[in-house]
Design a protein around this motif. Structure first.
Motif, PDB file in Angstrom:
ATOM      1  N   GLY A   1       0.694  -1.149   0.033  1.00 13.32           N
ATOM      2  CA  GLY A   1       0.052  -0.063  -0.089  1.00 13.32           C
ATOM      3  C   GLY A   1       0.982   1.237  -0.014  1.00 13.32           C
ATOM      4  N   LEU A   2       0.278   2.339   0.026  1.00 13.07           N
ATOM      5  CA  LEU A   2       0.644   3.565   0.143  1.00 13.07           C
ATOM      6  C   LEU A   2       1.160   4.340   1.451  1.00 13.07           C
ATOM      7  N   GLN A   3       0.862   3.582   2.417  1.00 16.88           N
ATOM      8  CA  GLN A   3       1.202   3.776   3.774  1.00 16.88           C
ATOM      9  C   GLN A   3       2.377   3.461   4.520  1.00 16.88           C
ATOM     10  N   VAL A   4       3.174   2.656   3.857  1.00 15.92           N
ATOM     11  CA  VAL A   4       4.546   2.359   3.970  1.00 15.92           C
ATOM     12  C   VAL A   4       5.605   3.672   4.269  1.00 15.92           C
ATOM     13  N   PRO A   5       5.841   3.724   5.475  1.00 15.96           N
ATOM     14  CA  PRO A   5       6.562   5.047   5.707  1.00 15.96           C
ATOM     15  C   PRO A   5       7.910   5.332   4.926  1.00 15.96           C
ATOM     16  N   GLN A   6       8.030   6.496   4.303  1.00 13.04           N
ATOM     17  CA  GLN A   6       9.045   6.722   3.180  1.00 13.04           C
ATOM     18  C   GLN A   6      10.346   6.717   4.105  1.00 13.04           C
ATOM     19  N   PHE A   7      10.330   7.062   5.211  1.00  6.09           N
ATOM     20  CA  PHE A   7      11.813   7.056   6.091  1.00  6.09           C
ATOM     21  C   PHE A   7      12.284   5.824   6.155  1.00  6.09           C
ATOM     22  N   ILE A   8      11.541   4.654   5.854  1.00 10.07           N
ATOM     23  CA  ILE A   8      12.168   3.319   5.929  1.00 10.07           C
ATOM     24  C   ILE A   8      12.952   3.069   4.634  1.00 10.07           C
ATOM     25  N   TYR A   9      12.374   3.585   3.461  1.00  8.14           N
ATOM     26  CA  TYR A   9      12.937   3.430   2.267  1.00  8.14           C
ATOM     27  C   TYR A   9      14.173   4.304   2.447  1.00  8.14           C
ATOM     28  N   SER A  10      14.037   5.459   2.930  1.00 14.84           N
ATOM     29  CA  SER A  10      15.206   6.486   2.882  1.00 14.84           C
ATOM     30  C   SER A  10      16.264   5.817   3.745  1.00 14.84           C
ATOM     31  N   ALA A  11      15.970   5.421   4.994  1.00 15.32           N
ATOM     32  CA  ALA A  11      16.966   4.766   5.909  1.00 15.32           C
ATOM     33  C   ALA A  11      17.630   3.431   5.042  1.00 15.32           C
ATOM     34  N   LEU A  12      17.136   2.885   4.284  1.00 10.06           N
ATOM     35  CA  LEU A  12      17.610   1.620   3.256  1.00 10.06           C
ATOM     36  C   LEU A  12      18.495   2.244   2.347  1.00 10.06           C
ATOM     37  N   GLN A  13      18.254   3.573   1.491  1.00  8.78           N
ATOM     38  CA  GLN A  13      19.119   4.006   0.784  1.00  8.78           C
ATOM     39  C   GLN A  13      20.354   4.579   1.400  1.00  8.78           C
ATOM     40  N   GLN A  14      20.377   4.999   2.661  1.00 14.05           N
ATOM     41  CA  GLN A  14      21.224   5.664   3.644  1.00 14.05           C
ATOM     42  C   GLN A  14      22.336   4.337   3.559  1.00 14.05           C
ATOM     43  N   ALA A  15      21.740   3.270   4.258  1.00 12.77           N
ATOM     44  CA  ALA A  15      22.622   1.938   4.503  1.00 12.77           C
ATOM     45  C   ALA A  15      23.223   1.521   3.087  1.00 12.77           C
ATOM     46  N   ILE A  16      22.578   1.749   1.971  1.00 14.23           N
ATOM     47  CA  ILE A  16      23.264   1.268   0.550  1.00 14.23           C
ATOM     48  C   ILE A  16      24.351   2.103   0.411  1.00 14.23           C
ATOM     49  N   SER A  17      24.101   3.536   0.757  1.00 11.27           N
ATOM     50  CA  SER A  17      25.234   4.259   0.387  1.00 11.27           C
ATOM     51  C   SER A  17      26.750   4.364   1.056  1.00 11.27           C
ATOM     52  N   TYR A  18      26.564   3.619   2.165  1.00 10.70           N
ATOM     53  CA  TYR A  18      27.770   3.327   3.121  1.00 10.70           C
ATOM     54  C   TYR A  18      28.747   2.366   2.439  1.00 10.70           C
ATOM     55  N   ASP A  19      28.040   1.379   1.769  1.00  7.59           N
ATOM     56  CA  ASP A  19      29.048   0.426   1.200  1.00  7.59           C
ATOM     57  C   ASP A  19      28.031  -0.562   0.091  1.00  7.59           C
ATOM     58  N   ILE A  20      28.212  -0.343  -0.983  1.00 11.48           N
ATOM     59  CA  ILE A  20      27.456  -0.828  -2.112  1.00 11.48           C
ATOM     60  C   ILE A  20      27.679  -2.320  -2.053  1.00 11.48           C
ATOM     61  N   ASN A  21      28.548  -2.997  -1.616  1.00 11.16           N
ATOM     62  CA  ASN A  21      29.126  -4.235  -1.494  1.00 11.16           C
ATOM     63  C   ASN A  21      28.494  -4.917  -0.376  1.00 11.16           C
ATOM     64  N   LYS A  22      27.836  -4.486   0.423  1.00 10.83           N
ATOM     65  CA  LYS A  22      27.273  -5.100   1.724  1.00 10.83           C
ATOM     66  C   LYS A  22      25.797  -5.165   1.433  1.00 10.83           C
ATOM     67  N   ILE A  23      25.137  -6.125   2.063  1.00 12.27           N
ATOM     68  CA  ILE A  23      23.506  -6.038   2.186  1.00 12.27           C
ATOM     69  C   ILE A  23      23.071  -5.047   3.208  1.00 12.27           C
ATOM     70  N   PRO A  24      22.269  -4.240   2.600  1.00 10.94           N
ATOM     71  CA  PRO A  24      21.710  -3.041   3.503  1.00 10.94           C
ATOM     72  C   PRO A  24      20.507  -3.671   4.433  1.00 10.94           C
ATOM     73  N   MET A  25      20.519  -3.197   5.608  1.00  9.03           N
ATOM     74  CA  MET A  25      19.506  -3.450   6.499  1.00  9.03           C
ATOM     75  C   MET A  25      19.259  -2.262   7.446  1.00  9.03           C
ATOM     76  N   VAL A  26      17.937  -2.139   7.717  1.00 12.87           N
ATOM     77  CA  VAL A  26      17.430  -0.964   8.652  1.00 12.87           C
ATOM     78  C   VAL A  26      16.847  -1.808   9.793  1.00 12.87           C
ATOM     79  N   VAL A  27      17.153  -1.218  11.036  1.00 18.97           N
ATOM     80  CA  VAL A  27      16.565  -1.662  12.361  1.00 18.97           C
ATOM     81  C   VAL A  27      15.659  -0.265  12.662  1.00 18.97           C
ATOM     82  N   VAL A  28      14.427  -0.515  12.917  1.00 21.90           N
ATOM     83  CA  VAL A  28      13.500   0.396  13.424  1.00 21.90           C
ATOM     84  C   VAL A  28      12.737  -0.128  14.723  1.00 21.90           C
ATOM     85  N   GLN A  29      12.231   0.878  15.613  1.00 22.65           N
ATOM     86  CA  GLN A  29      11.620   0.591  16.633  1.00 22.65           C
ATOM     87  C   GLN A  29      10.675   1.865  17.057  1.00 22.65           C
ATOM     88  N   LYS A  30       9.532   1.271  16.966  1.00 24.15           N
ATOM     89  CA  LYS A  30       8.462   2.231  17.896  1.00 24.15           C
ATOM     90  C   LYS A  30       8.424   2.203  19.317  1.00 24.15           C
TER      91      LYS A  30
END
Length: 108
Positions: A59-88
């Protein structure tokens, strides 16, 4: 005009999108998509799988900040698998990875 996912002309596209997500998850995680035959009150996951209890959400309600955080993790090292840990607040942390990276980690 507000977005109504089941409005005329949209129903087929929206229903196909979430069904396709369930099919992709079943193929990637090793399992079978559960066909409910109209029984939406059934208390079972979207996939039949021996290891995982899976609920798919599309759906449309997936928070954009998750995708932004994933892009940030990708930018650190493109040879590694990006992961995001989120907590409410007051909830257990969640680990988010791309479904396409799943097999690289677990090698099913």
């Amino acid at each position: 005009m507000s977005y109504r996912p089941w409005s005329a002309g949209k129903r087929g596209v929206e229903m196909t999108s979430w069904k396709n997500l369930e099919r992709l998850a079943a193929k990637t995680l090793g399992g079978k998509r559960r066909w409910r035959m109209g029984n939406w009150g059934e208390s079972k996951g979207d996939l039949e799988n021996d290891k995982f209890s899976v609920e798919c959400k599309y759906g449309l309600q997936v928070p954009q900040f998750i995708y932004s955080a994933l892009q940030q993790a990708i930018s650190y090292d493109i040879n590694k698998i990006p992961m995001v840990v989120v907590q409410k607040k007051y909830c257990e942390p969640l680990l988010v990875i791309r479904l396409s990276d799943y097999n690289n980690i677990f090698l099913i």
